[in-house]
Enzyme design. Structure first.
Site, PDB file in Angstrom:
ATOM      1  CG  HIS A  84      22.965 -11.653  10.992  1.00  0.00           C
ATOM      2  ND1 HIS A  84      22.075 -12.572  11.495  1.00  0.00           N
ATOM      3  CD2 HIS A  84      23.923 -11.510  11.944  1.00  0.00           C
ATOM      4  CE1 HIS A  84      22.484 -12.969  12.697  1.00  0.00           C
ATOM      5  NE2 HIS A  84      23.596 -12.326  12.987  1.00  0.00           N
TER       6      HIS A  84
ATOM      7  CB  THR B 101       2.647  -1.355   4.839  1.00  0.00           C
ATOM      8  OG1 THR B 101       3.116  -1.414   3.485  1.00  0.00           O
ATOM      9  CG2 THR B 101       1.134  -1.290   4.883  1.00  0.00           C
TER      10      THR B 101
ATOM     11  CG  HIS C 230      26.694 -12.620   8.845  1.00  0.00           C
ATOM     12  ND1 HIS C 230      25.588 -13.445   8.803  1.00  0.00           N
ATOM     13  CD2 HIS C 230      27.147 -12.637  10.122  1.00  0.00           C
ATOM     14  CE1 HIS C 230      25.381 -13.931  10.018  1.00  0.00           C
ATOM     15  NE2 HIS C 230      26.301 -13.460  10.829  1.00  0.00           N
TER      16      HIS C 230
ATOM     17  CB  CYS D  64       5.473   3.942   2.001  1.00  0.00           C
ATOM     18  SG  CYS D  64       5.629   2.157   2.048  1.00  0.00           S
TER      19      CYS D  64
ATOM     20  CG  ASP E 272       3.971   7.209   0.443  1.00  0.00           C
ATOM     21  OD1 ASP E 272       4.154   7.295   1.678  1.00  0.00           O
ATOM     22  OD2 ASP E 272       3.281   6.315  -0.069  1.00  0.00           O
TER      23      ASP E 272
END
Length: 148
Positions: A102, A71, A137, A69, A11
């Site tokens: 993992h 954060t 995994h 973005c 963004d």
């Protein structure tokens, strides 16, 4: 599926960051599909760009992508709403490596307001170099991919 192309999307908060990382990926020999934003616009919305890229990955059009973005939290939430997308918000190279080993992450998410470009490059390199370990995994990844 185009394994040679990495999708990128972000963004307004991640726009400049995305452009720098896109150039970095191209310097490393990757082709890049840019899902936007294609210019800085403070009124754009991360869910749109994150969803467009994640949808293409979920459909098998691309094998992996990088989201941006402010954060990284919002883009992670948006991407992970798509079945088969395993987006990992990473703040260290170790997190990126482990997300591949993992969780077989197919999207790495980077916060433009929480990381430097140099740190993001280190995280991205670790993510690109990481391989899924499978084994114990694999079952967990299958469980993730089959959550409703």
């Amino acid at each position: 599926m185009n394994k040679d192309v990495i999708g990128v999307a972000g963004d307004h908060a991640g726009y400049e960051f995305k452009e720098q990382i896109k150039a970095y990926l191209e310097q490393k020999g990757f082709s890049v599909k840019d899902f936007g934003a294609c210019q800085y616009d403070a009124s754009d919305d991360y869910p749109v760009f994150a969803s467009d890229m994640a949808s293409a990955i979920a459909k098998g059009e691309y094998s992996r992508g990088v989201l941006f973005c402010g954060t990284g939290i919002g883009a992670s939430i948006a991407a992970n709403r798509h079945k088969g997308v395993r987006a990992a918000l990473c703040f260290t190279p170790e997190m990126a490596t482990l997300s591949r080993k993992h969780n077989n992450s197919n999207v790495v998410v980077l916060g433009a307001r929480t990381l430097s470009v140099d740190s993001a490059k280190e995280i991205l390199d670790a993510w690109l170099e990481g391989d899924f370990e499978g084994g114990r995994h694999q079952k967990r990844v299958e469980l993730l991919d089959n959550l409703s």
